[in-house]
Design a protein around this motif. Structure first.
Motif, PDB file in Angstrom:
ATOM      1  N   PHE B  71       0.911  -1.052   0.209  1.00  0.00           N
ATOM      2  CA  PHE B  71       0.009  -0.349  -0.205  1.00  0.00           C
ATOM      3  C   PHE B  71       0.947   1.124  -0.195  1.00  0.00           C
ATOM      4  CE2 PHE B  71       0.059   2.308   3.852  1.00  0.00           C
ATOM      5  CZ  PHE B  71       0.965   1.076   4.876  1.00  0.00           C
ATOM      6  N   SER B  72       0.373   2.505  -0.062  1.00  0.00           N
ATOM      7  CA  SER B  72       0.795   3.483  -0.304  1.00  0.00           C
ATOM      8  C   SER B  72       0.393   4.629   0.428  1.00  0.00           C
ATOM      9  CB  SER B  72       1.265   4.368  -1.776  1.00  0.00           C
ATOM     10  OG  SER B  72       1.151   5.195  -1.895  1.00  0.00           O
ATOM     11  N   ILE B  73       0.216   5.827   0.830  1.00  0.00           N
ATOM     12  CA  ILE B  73      -0.226   6.751   1.484  1.00  0.00           C
ATOM     13  C   ILE B  73       0.213   7.810   1.074  1.00  0.00           C
ATOM     14  CG2 ILE B  73      -1.633   5.726   3.698  1.00  0.00           C
ATOM     15  CD1 ILE B  73       1.040   7.704   5.245  1.00  0.00           C
ATOM     16  N   LEU B  74      -0.753   8.769   0.801  1.00  0.00           N
ATOM     17  CA  LEU B  74      -0.443  10.161   0.649  1.00  0.00           C
ATOM     18  C   LEU B  74      -1.524  10.952   1.247  1.00  0.00           C
ATOM     19  CD1 LEU B  74       0.264  12.460  -1.520  1.00  0.00           C
ATOM     20  CD2 LEU B  74      -2.341  12.290  -2.880  1.00  0.00           C
ATOM     21  N   ASN B  75      -0.226  12.195   2.499  1.00  0.00           N
ATOM     22  CA  ASN B  75      -0.544  12.662   2.885  1.00  0.00           C
ATOM     23  C   ASN B  75      -0.886  14.797   2.270  1.00  0.00           C
ATOM     24  OD1 ASN B  75      -1.396  11.256   5.745  1.00  0.00           O
ATOM     25  ND2 ASN B  75       0.548  11.515   5.517  1.00  0.00           N
ATOM     26  N   ILE B  76      -1.980  15.084   2.685  1.00  0.00           N
ATOM     27  CA  ILE B  76      -1.703  16.344   2.540  1.00  0.00           C
ATOM     28  C   ILE B  76      -1.978  17.012   4.156  1.00  0.00           C
ATOM     29  CG2 ILE B  76      -3.645  17.936   1.319  1.00  0.00           C
ATOM     30  CD1 ILE B  76      -4.051  16.005  -0.809  1.00  0.00           C
ATOM     31  N   THR B  77      -1.292  17.852   4.750  1.00  0.00           N
ATOM     32  CA  THR B  77      -0.999  18.709   6.031  1.00  0.00           C
ATOM     33  C   THR B  77      -1.855  20.026   5.508  1.00  0.00           C
ATOM     34  OG1 THR B  77       1.138  19.355   5.871  1.00  0.00           O
ATOM     35  CG2 THR B  77      -0.090  17.763   6.914  1.00  0.00           C
ATOM     36  N   ALA B  78      -1.859  20.634   6.540  1.00  0.00           N
ATOM     37  CA  ALA B  78      -3.046  21.801   6.561  1.00  0.00           C
ATOM     38  C   ALA B  78      -3.038  22.370   5.312  1.00  0.00           C
ATOM     39  CB  ALA B  78      -1.747  23.181   6.740  1.00  0.00           C
ATOM     40  N   THR B  79      -4.565  21.097   5.143  1.00  0.00           N
ATOM     41  CA  THR B  79      -5.305  21.475   3.397  1.00  0.00           C
ATOM     42  C   THR B  79      -5.482  22.738   2.996  1.00  0.00           C
ATOM     43  OG1 THR B  79      -7.222  20.713   4.945  1.00  0.00           O
ATOM     44  CG2 THR B  79      -6.015  19.168   3.644  1.00  0.00           C
ATOM     45  N   GLN B  80      -6.086  23.551   1.916  1.00  0.00           N
ATOM     46  CA  GLN B  80      -6.565  24.702   1.480  1.00  0.00           C
ATOM     47  C   GLN B  80      -7.786  24.175   0.075  1.00  0.00           C
ATOM     48  OE1 GLN B  80      -3.330  26.207  -0.175  1.00  0.00           O
ATOM     49  NE2 GLN B  80      -2.156  26.443   1.711  1.00  0.00           N
ATOM     50  N   THR B  81      -8.647  24.781  -0.066  1.00  0.00           N
ATOM     51  CA  THR B  81      -9.406  25.198  -0.289  1.00  0.00           C
ATOM     52  C   THR B  81      -9.690  24.258  -1.896  1.00  0.00           C
ATOM     53  OG1 THR B  81      -9.859  27.033  -0.739  1.00  0.00           O
ATOM     54  CG2 THR B  81     -11.760  26.553   0.341  1.00  0.00           C
ATOM     55  N   GLY B  82      -7.657  24.981  -2.095  1.00  0.00           N
ATOM     56  CA  GLY B  82      -7.146  24.800  -3.929  1.00  0.00           C
ATOM     57  C   GLY B  82      -6.689  23.195  -3.674  1.00  0.00           C
ATOM     58  N   ASP B  83      -6.826  22.265  -2.546  1.00  0.00           N
ATOM     59  CA  ASP B  83      -6.429  20.920  -2.748  1.00  0.00           C
ATOM     60  C   ASP B  83      -7.634  20.402  -3.134  1.00  0.00           C
ATOM     61  OD1 ASP B  83      -4.507  21.058   0.777  1.00  0.00           O
ATOM     62  OD2 ASP B  83      -3.675  21.403  -1.672  1.00  0.00           O
ATOM     63  N   SER B  84      -9.189  20.594  -3.162  1.00  0.00           N
ATOM     64  CA  SER B  84     -10.302  19.875  -3.428  1.00  0.00           C
ATOM     65  C   SER B  84     -10.111  19.627  -4.946  1.00  0.00           C
ATOM     66  CB  SER B  84     -11.581  21.099  -3.233  1.00  0.00           C
ATOM     67  OG  SER B  84     -11.936  21.342  -2.034  1.00  0.00           O
ATOM     68  N   ALA B  85     -10.286  17.579  -4.447  1.00  0.00           N
ATOM     69  CA  ALA B  85      -9.697  17.609  -6.469  1.00  0.00           C
ATOM     70  C   ALA B  85     -10.234  16.092  -6.593  1.00  0.00           C
ATOM     71  CB  ALA B  85      -8.388  17.647  -6.549  1.00  0.00           C
ATOM     72  N   VAL B  86      -9.566  15.477  -7.360  1.00  0.00           N
ATOM     73  CA  VAL B  86      -9.309  14.102  -7.638  1.00  0.00           C
ATOM     74  C   VAL B  86      -8.369  13.219  -7.274  1.00  0.00           C
ATOM     75  CG1 VAL B  86     -10.940  11.710  -8.523  1.00  0.00           C
ATOM     76  CG2 VAL B  86     -12.018  13.846  -8.787  1.00  0.00           C
ATOM     77  N   TYR B  87      -8.287  12.374  -6.331  1.00  0.00           N
ATOM     78  CA  TYR B  87      -6.634  11.888  -6.281  1.00  0.00           C
ATOM     79  C   TYR B  87      -6.375  10.288  -6.939  1.00  0.00           C
ATOM     80  CZ  TYR B  87      -5.514  16.177  -4.056  1.00  0.00           C
ATOM     81  OH  TYR B  87      -5.317  17.562  -3.201  1.00  0.00           O
ATOM     82  N   LEU B  88      -5.961  10.320  -7.817  1.00  0.00           N
ATOM     83  CA  LEU B  88      -5.391   9.047  -8.224  1.00  0.00           C
ATOM     84  C   LEU B  88      -4.569   8.092  -8.138  1.00  0.00           C
ATOM     85  CD1 LEU B  88      -6.773  10.516 -11.406  1.00  0.00           C
ATOM     86  CD2 LEU B  88      -7.803   8.897 -10.375  1.00  0.00           C
ATOM     87  N   CYS B  89      -4.306   6.942  -8.260  1.00  0.00           N
ATOM     88  CA  CYS B  89      -3.486   5.945  -7.592  1.00  0.00           C
ATOM     89  C   CYS B  89      -3.731   5.135  -8.392  1.00  0.00           C
ATOM     90  CB  CYS B  89      -2.845   5.482  -6.250  1.00  0.00           C
ATOM     91  SG  CYS B  89      -2.381   4.672  -6.041  1.00  0.00           S
ATOM     92  N   ALA B  90      -2.144   4.913  -9.143  1.00  0.00           N
ATOM     93  CA  ALA B  90      -2.119   4.027 -10.383  1.00  0.00           C
ATOM     94  C   ALA B  90      -0.988   3.200 -10.151  1.00  0.00           C
ATOM     95  CB  ALA B  90      -1.836   5.092 -11.547  1.00  0.00           C
ATOM     96  N   HIS B  91      -0.897   2.017 -10.149  1.00  0.00           N
ATOM     97  CA  HIS B  91       0.481   0.829 -10.927  1.00  0.00           C
ATOM     98  C   HIS B  91       0.987   1.104 -12.442  1.00  0.00           C
ATOM     99  CE1 HIS B  91       3.031  -2.158 -11.386  1.00  0.00           C
ATOM    100  NE2 HIS B  91       3.440  -2.387 -10.795  1.00  0.00           N
TER     101      HIS B  91
END
Lengths: 116, 109
Positions: B71-91
Motif C-alpha cells: 500500500f501507499s498513502i498520500l498525506n496532505i497537511t494544512a489543507t486548503q480549498t485549492g486541494d479540492s480534487a480527485v486524487y488518483l493512485c496508479a500502478h
C-alpha cells in the motif's frame, strides 16, 4: 515546452458512427497511452504505443483501435459507437513508457465524446 | 488481474485539516506507484514511488510506499480549498498503467 495536445476537445456523435481522436505527445516523448474515463469506471487503460508499435492493451472490445505515426502522434478510433462509449478520452505521453524512467506520465486535457 | 484500490472514495474536510488517502495494490510484477491530482480534466503528476519506506515530499504533500504490505498513502497537511480534487493512485509496469477509482477530496473554507 508544449504539453500533450488532444483534438478535438469535444465531439458529439450518433450511435453507429465512428470517431477518430488525435493525440500529439510532448516533443521527444515516444510513448503514448490512451485511457477512457467515465464516472462509473474511473480511468481505464485502453492501449499503449511506442515507436509505432502497440505494446499493451486493456480489456476493451475490438471496436477500439489505435495507431501511432513515425512522429509519435497517435490516433484512436472507435467504430460502431454505442451510448456507453460516452466518456472523457485522455492520452498521456512519456519518454519511453517505463514508469521508473518516465517519472510519471503527462496527460492531455482530453476529448469529451458524447454519443447520442 | 492487477488492481489498485483507493479509500476512502470521498472525503470532506475543513481548511487546515490533515488528510491521509490510501492506496492498496495487487499486481503480479510491481514496478512503480504513481499519484496524480485531477481537478478538471488532465491529471497532473504528483509522485512516483518505487522503493519502500522512502518518503517523497512536495510542499504540504507527502507520500510513502510499503511494498511489504502493498500500500501507499498520500498525506496532505494544512489543507486548503485549492486541494479540492480527485486524487488518483496508479500502478505502472509492463507498458500498462492501472488506476484506482480515485478519492474525491473536498476542502471546505
Amino acid at each position: 515546452k508544449a504539453g500533450v495536445t488532444q483534438t478535438p476537445r469535444y465531439l458529439i456523435k450518433t450511435r453507429g458512427q465512428q470517431v477518430t481522436l488525435s493525440c500529439s505527445p510532448i516533443s521527444g516523448h515516444r510513448s503514448v497511452s490512451w485511457y477512457q474515463q467515465t464516472p462509473g469506471q474511473g480511468l481505464q487503460f485502453l492501449f499503449e504505443y511506442f515507436s509505432e508499435t502497440q505494446r499493451n492493451k486493456g480489456n476493451f472490445p475490438g471496436r477500439f483501435s489505435g495507431r501511432q505515426f513515425s512522429n509519435s502522434r497517435s490516433e484512436m478510433n472507435v467504430s460502431t459507437l454505442e451510448l456507453g462509449d460516452s466518456a472523457l478520452y485522455l492520452c498521456a505521453s512519456s519518454l519511453n513508457g517505463l514508469g521508473e524512467w518516465a517519472y510519471g506520465y503527462t496527460f492531455g486535457s482530453g476529448t469529451r465524446l458524447t454519443v447520442v | 488481474e492487477d488492481k489498485v484500490v483507493q479509500s476512502p472514495l470521498s472525503l470532506v474536510v475543513h481548511e487546515g485539516d490533515t488528510v491521509t488517502l490510501n492506496c492498496s495494490y495487487e499486481v503480479t510484477n510491481f514496478r512503480s506507484l504513481l499519484w496524480y491530482k485531477q481537478e478538471k480534466k488532465a491529471p497532473t503528476f504528483l509522485f512516483m514511488l518505487t522503493s519502500s519506506g522512502i518518503e517523497k515530499k512536495s510542499g504540504r504533500l507527502s507520500s510513502i510506499l510499503d511494498k511489504k504490505e502493498l500500500f501507499s498513502i498520500l498525506n496532505i497537511t494544512a489543507t486548503q480549498t485549492g486541494d479540492s480534487a480527485v486524487y488518483l493512485c496508479a500502478h505502472t509496469g509492463g507498458f500498462k498503467t492501472i488506476f484506482g477509482a480515485g478519492t474525491r477530496l473536498f476542502v471546505k473554507a
